[in-house]
Motif scaffolding. Sequence first.
Motif, short mmCIF file in Angstrom:
data_model
loop_
_atom_site.label_atom_id
_atom_site.label_comp_id
_atom_site.label_asym_id
_atom_site.label_seq_id
_atom_site.Cartn_x
_atom_site.Cartn_y
_atom_site.Cartn_z
N TYR A 1 0.84 -1.20 0.00
CA TYR A 1 0.00 0.00 0.00
C TYR A 1 0.87 1.25 0.00
O TYR A 1 0.63 2.20 -0.77
CB TYR A 1 -0.92 0.00 1.22
N GLU B 1 1.13 4.35 -2.91
CA GLU B 1 0.90 5.77 -2.63
C GLU B 1 2.15 6.61 -2.94
O GLU B 1 2.04 7.74 -3.41
CB GLU B 1 0.49 5.96 -1.16
N ARG C 1 -1.33 17.81 -0.99
CA ARG C 1 -1.86 17.69 0.36
C ARG C 1 -2.94 16.60 0.48
O ARG C 1 -2.92 15.83 1.45
CB ARG C 1 -2.39 19.04 0.85
N PRO C 2 -3.87 16.48 -0.49
CA PRO C 2 -4.83 15.37 -0.39
C PRO C 2 -4.16 14.00 -0.34
O PRO C 2 -4.57 13.13 0.44
CB PRO C 2 -5.68 15.54 -1.65
N ILE C 3 -3.14 13.78 -1.16
CA ILE C 3 -2.43 12.50 -1.15
C ILE C 3 -1.69 12.30 0.16
O ILE C 3 -1.68 11.21 0.75
CB ILE C 3 -1.45 12.41 -2.34
N LYS D 1 -2.50 13.50 3.05
CA LYS D 1 -3.48 13.19 4.10
C LYS D 1 -3.94 11.74 4.02
O LYS D 1 -4.22 11.09 5.03
CB LYS D 1 -4.68 14.12 3.97
N LYS D 2 -3.96 11.21 2.80
CA LYS D 2 -4.38 9.82 2.62
C LYS D 2 -3.31 8.84 3.13
O LYS D 2 -3.61 7.87 3.82
CB LYS D 2 -4.67 9.56 1.13
N VAL D 3 -2.06 9.12 2.77
CA VAL D 3 -0.98 8.20 3.13
C VAL D 3 -0.54 8.38 4.59
O VAL D 3 -0.04 7.44 5.21
CB VAL D 3 0.21 8.35 2.16
N PRO E 1 -2.47 9.20 7.74
CA PRO E 1 -3.82 9.45 8.27
C PRO E 1 -3.86 10.47 9.42
O PRO E 1 -4.89 11.12 9.64
CB PRO E 1 -4.27 8.07 8.76
N TYR F 1 -2.25 13.21 9.60
CA TYR F 1 -1.98 14.57 9.11
C TYR F 1 -3.29 15.34 9.03
O TYR F 1 -4.18 15.00 8.26
CB TYR F 1 -1.29 14.49 7.76
N LYS F 2 -3.41 16.36 9.83
CA LYS F 2 -4.60 17.23 9.84
C LYS F 2 -4.12 18.65 9.56
O LYS F 2 -3.47 19.27 10.39
CB LYS F 2 -5.32 17.19 11.18
#
Length: 603
Positions: free
Chosen positions: A567, A571, A588-590, A592-594, A596, A598-599
């Motif tokens: 996985y 990514e 940033r979207p990627i 945040k996905k990889v 979790p 990260y806020k």
Amino acid sequence: MILMVFDIICINLSIVIALALRFDFIIPSIYIQNYLNHIILTNIIVILCYYKMGLYCSIWRYASIEELGRVIISALIGTMSLFFVFGYYHTNMMTGFYIIFYLVNVLSIGGIRFTYRIGRRIKSKLYPKGLKRNNVLVIGAGKAGSIMIKEIKNNPDISKRAVAIIDDDKSKHNRKIHGVPVVGGRESIKETIRKMHIDEIVIAIPSASKQVIKEIFDICSSTKCKLKTLPGIYELINGEVNVQKIRDVRIEDLLGREQIEVDLKEICEYIEDEVILVTGGGGSIGSELCRQISKFKPKKLLILDIYENNAYDIQNELIRNNKDLDLEVIIASVRDRKRLENIFDEYRPKVVFHAAAHKHVPLMEHNPTEAIKNNVFGTRNVAELSDEYGVKRFVLISTDKAVNPTNIMGATKRLAEMIIQTLDKESDTEFVAVRFGNVLGSNGSVIPLFKRQIAEGGPITVTHKDVIRYFMTIPEAVQLVIQAGSMAKGGEIFVLDMGEPVKIVDLAENLIRLSGFEPYREVDISFTGLRPGEKLYEELLMEEEGLQATKHKKIFIGQPLNINRSYLDRELSVLSRILTMETTELVRPIMKKVVPTYKENTA
């Protein structure tokens, strides 16, 4: 020449006085004739004795017991010379004459020299060369305090005047050291400062703990006195204590942290006689890693850095201080995999400390692709090549900002941790990360910034009045990094005990006081608001990692997390394509996905 003239006068006066005293002031003419017959030879021989004994090469304004001893011995040798001269010419001057001559001669030649010194001191007190002499309060009535006071009093060129001593030992109160009174314990500091118009405080307790220095500073912080200290006893390598050793109290002295102890044997076992690679070796952490690693006799030390100026500086320093060190400086980027591969193939390092990274939070918020290229893919390059070329141990320098990151820099460092943890499961290389907070004095940290702002007259800029951070000095952070590396079993995230967190506003106020100013009145503090990606506080551990103690009281272990390798690889491939296309809006979207945890913080 002037001293010689005075000494000739003293020699002849001493002979006349000795004869007069020996014969009750009625000197037989035969003795006067004998003296006059040999007067030139007598003076030449005695002056020559004085010259050989060094009575004309001392700086008599600084004369002390050592010079007095030289005067006594010189006068004794001069008297013996006189005895042999008169004896050679069959001139009987009797024993009493020589004893009286010796005593009078010591008093006269010694008196001239010490009168000169006393005169200089009186003159320096009456006419102090226009220097303003700061009133000094010495804290510590022990040996170090005594030496400091003596040197301040004896050296007229030091623009200080010791006027009072503070010591918590009540048996020393109301007594004096070199004429300076011990006025009380630390509870008397403020009253003494006010009554005796103190300009400067010197903490002369080399054995004092950082906590004691911090407590004294807290008492003195409401005054305008300049605070100085002797280095800690471990810093005074040769045991000397003098005025030149006094330095300003530094902000790291006020952390209340004691010196770190490391297991030298354990460290030597994995560094000694091995090829060691330090990436980012010219940076704040990397260069200190190189300094400390060089002490453990590596077979070869490789410094890798993209910035040649820093690498050049640490190279020169290490060559100067370690004549036998086998050192190689390599200018290269961790992003360039092919270049790294050639380096690993040529040198075959066995231990890698990976300190190369972009670290400035606000800059990386505006340059997210550069942070990912360096911190993520640079780490991946070095880590995968470490696995491929049989590195025994790989140590990643991480940060507290990797915990629940709110900025791109922290997210990239967390992703770097994930990369090495997944690699560790399939590799013979022991991959570990060491996580700690801010280091005092590193490039771009708050202390150098605050100092520049104070030098410019202020204001000091602080993002928020409630923002807190963990701080550690560079040397102690690096000592713990190296120690943690010796404990590695593979996959761990070592967390360093950073002590108590510090409010940045308190740090700013203390630094202003240490610079001799009053916060908010003479140097203002301006609150600018949190920058994008910044938190009010940093964490050192994620809840799911748990915490396990080690045999070192300042090092803890966060247990490895279960991260799926396939996985993560997928990514990272997506991230790589995004970087190639420079589509920054997808970064940033990627991330945040990889990552979790990260806020994004858009404050």
